[in-house]
Design an enzyme around this catalytic site. Structure first.
Site, short mmCIF file in Angstrom:
data_model
loop_
_atom_site.label_atom_id
_atom_site.label_comp_id
_atom_site.label_asym_id
_atom_site.label_seq_id
_atom_site.Cartn_x
_atom_site.Cartn_y
_atom_site.Cartn_z
N GLU A 1 0.85 -1.18 0.00
CA GLU A 1 0.00 0.00 0.00
C GLU A 1 0.89 1.24 0.00
OE1 GLU A 1 -3.11 -0.02 -0.42
OE2 GLU A 1 -3.80 -2.02 0.17
N ASP B 1 -18.23 -8.94 -10.08
CA ASP B 1 -18.10 -8.12 -8.87
C ASP B 1 -17.34 -6.83 -9.18
OD1 ASP B 1 -18.48 -7.53 -6.22
OD2 ASP B 1 -16.93 -8.88 -5.46
#
Length: 294
Positions: A209, A235
């Protein structure tokens, strides 16, 4: 999203080695259709719905063939159309619908028909993978992803080129642990330990991240797991369509590069180079050619 992805080089995808020109429909008894092959030489029939499956026989020019049902397989650009449809013959092998002139109404294949004794299939019939897997080459991964990405565009309007680029980058051509083991090709996360409407569960993975300054670090996050590749593509498209933070992207349906920039800006990924990487993929492999005109 997963950031620890290796770089892969795409081998030329969707190449057609045959010199086929077209297949011409003649009569159509019952649920089948009799077609005659028109080729410069011969056309390869295969034991699965993709060019990487084993060739079962060569069909001569003007030879008549009975096709009984259709399946979704490798996307090909033929002389007649661009399509992922393959037609199954009466003896159980497959030919691409991209080379069928006309459009006979074939039912979707459900079970393998019993082979006739007149012309037995050389090898057992193999099913085409329903979407990408973690054991494909780059070309196979792209070919297997196109039908699901185009269906997502029909359902959600997300450009096919965007979906393909994200699947390639997020999954490392399907080879990341998350995609190979859990069929999550877009780094979709679980929130509050909920897998959402389309995923089957949640699993923790190590991931990279980055903060606003571009400094990246390793952390652990919970990602969605899927029963099928198709569920992952569904999705992904539905998330972009239904989450309000991505609404601005849909002002650029005819500009996939800007669509990607808006999705990135809305927080899909923390990698500061995310837009650049996706646009590079779309340009390098001309993923725009698979976008549908809706």
């Amino acid at each position: 999203m997963l950031r620890s992805l290796k770089q892969y080089v795409l081998v030329p995808a969707l190449a057609l080695a045959a010199t086929a020109t077209t297949l011409v429909v003649t009569t159509a008894p019952a649920d089948a259709a009799v077609i005659s092959v028109r080729v410069n030489g011969t056309l390869a029939a295969r034991n699965g719905a993709a060019n990487w499956f084993t060739q079962t026989r060569k069909i001569k020019n003007k030879q008549k063939v009975t096709v009984t049902c259709k399946v979704s397989g490798q996307y090909l650009r033929g002389n007649v159309r661009r399509t992922a449809q393959w037609d199954r013959t009466a003896i159980g092998d497959f030919i691409s619908h991209a080379y069928v002139s006309g459009n006979p109404k074939l039912p979707t294949c459900v079970t393998a028909p019993a082979p006739t004794t007149a012309a037995p299939v050389a090898t057992p019939v193999a099913a085409v993978p329903m979407g990408p897997t973690g054991t494909m080459t780059n070309a196979q991964f792209l070919a297997a992803s196109i039908p699901a990405a185009q269906q997502s565009q029909r359902d959600t309007r997300v450009p096919t080129s965007v979906t393909l680029a994200q699947a390639i980058l997020e999954s490392g051509w399907g080879r990341s642990s998350l995609s190979a083991n859990d069929r999550n090709f877009f780094g979709m996360k679980c929130f509050n330990n909920s897998p959402g409407a389309y995923a089957a569960g949640c699993k923790s993975y190590s991931t990279q991240e980055c903060n606003a300054a571009g400094v990246c670090s390793t952390t652990v996050a919970t990602f969605r797991t899927y029963a099928t590749a198709a569920a992952s593509f569904t999705d992904h498209g539905m998330a972009l369509k239904n989450l309000s933070r991505y609404a601005a992207a849909f002002n650029y349906l005819n500009d996939p590069n800007q669509f990607v920039a808006e999705v990135h800006k809305a927080g899909y990924a923390t990698d500061p180079l995310y837009t650049t990487k996706l646009v590079s993929l779309m340009q390098k492999y001309n993923l725009y050619q698979y976008d549908l005109a809706l």
